[in-house]
Design a protein around this motif. Sequence first.
Motif, mmCIF file in Angstrom:
data_model
loop_
_atom_site.group_PDB
_atom_site.id
_atom_site.type_symbol
_atom_site.label_atom_id
_atom_site.label_comp_id
_atom_site.label_asym_id
_atom_site.label_seq_id
_atom_site.Cartn_x
_atom_site.Cartn_y
_atom_site.Cartn_z
ATOM 1 N N TYR A 22 0.818 -1.208 0.000
ATOM 2 C CA TYR A 22 0.000 0.000 0.000
ATOM 3 C C TYR A 22 0.857 1.266 0.000
ATOM 4 N N LEU A 26 0.212 3.560 -3.169
ATOM 5 C CA LEU A 26 -0.485 4.804 -2.835
ATOM 6 C C LEU A 26 0.469 5.966 -2.576
ATOM 7 N N ALA A 28 2.303 6.494 -0.064
ATOM 8 C CA ALA A 28 1.971 6.921 1.295
ATOM 9 C C ALA A 28 3.216 6.902 2.176
ATOM 10 N N LEU A 42 -1.822 8.102 5.100
ATOM 11 C CA LEU A 42 -2.194 8.740 3.843
ATOM 12 C C LEU A 42 -2.064 10.255 3.971
ATOM 13 N N THR A 43 -2.004 10.941 2.851
ATOM 14 C CA THR A 43 -1.801 12.382 2.821
ATOM 15 C C THR A 43 -2.843 13.138 3.634
ATOM 16 N N TYR A 64 -9.477 4.088 -3.539
ATOM 17 C CA TYR A 64 -8.644 5.262 -3.272
ATOM 18 C C TYR A 64 -8.714 6.222 -4.443
#
Length: 124
Positions: A22, A26, A28, A42-43, A64
């Motif tokens: 992930y 993503l 991240a 996450l952001t 997402y």
Amino acid sequence: MTARFNHTIIASTDPAEMAGFYRDLLEADQAPSWGPFHNVQLTDGVLLQFATPPMEFPPQHYAYLVDDDHFDRAYQKITDQQIPHWADPQRSQPGKINQGHGGRGVYLLDPSGHYLELLTRPYL
């Protein structure tokens, strides 16, 4: 204060592998891990916590929203790593993306068998 989504625990067969998958897909940030949790930030501040539950678990769906440039980078990783993917959740259009809702989307399975969706435009 209005309610905002803060964190979720995602059942994992291998939490460290899932966190890495992930984090890479993503883009991240790694977050401090504790106890049984391998964490990814996450952001928008949402924390994804990966852990192995004490029982078998059914696959879940996680979608997402990413921008177009991120989608391009993620899709390149998916194709470079030959990760099976589909344009639709029914998995009837293998190796393709969709152009739904004025954007693009793709479906794939994560290392624990959950249904993962990346999309560039929200449904609503």
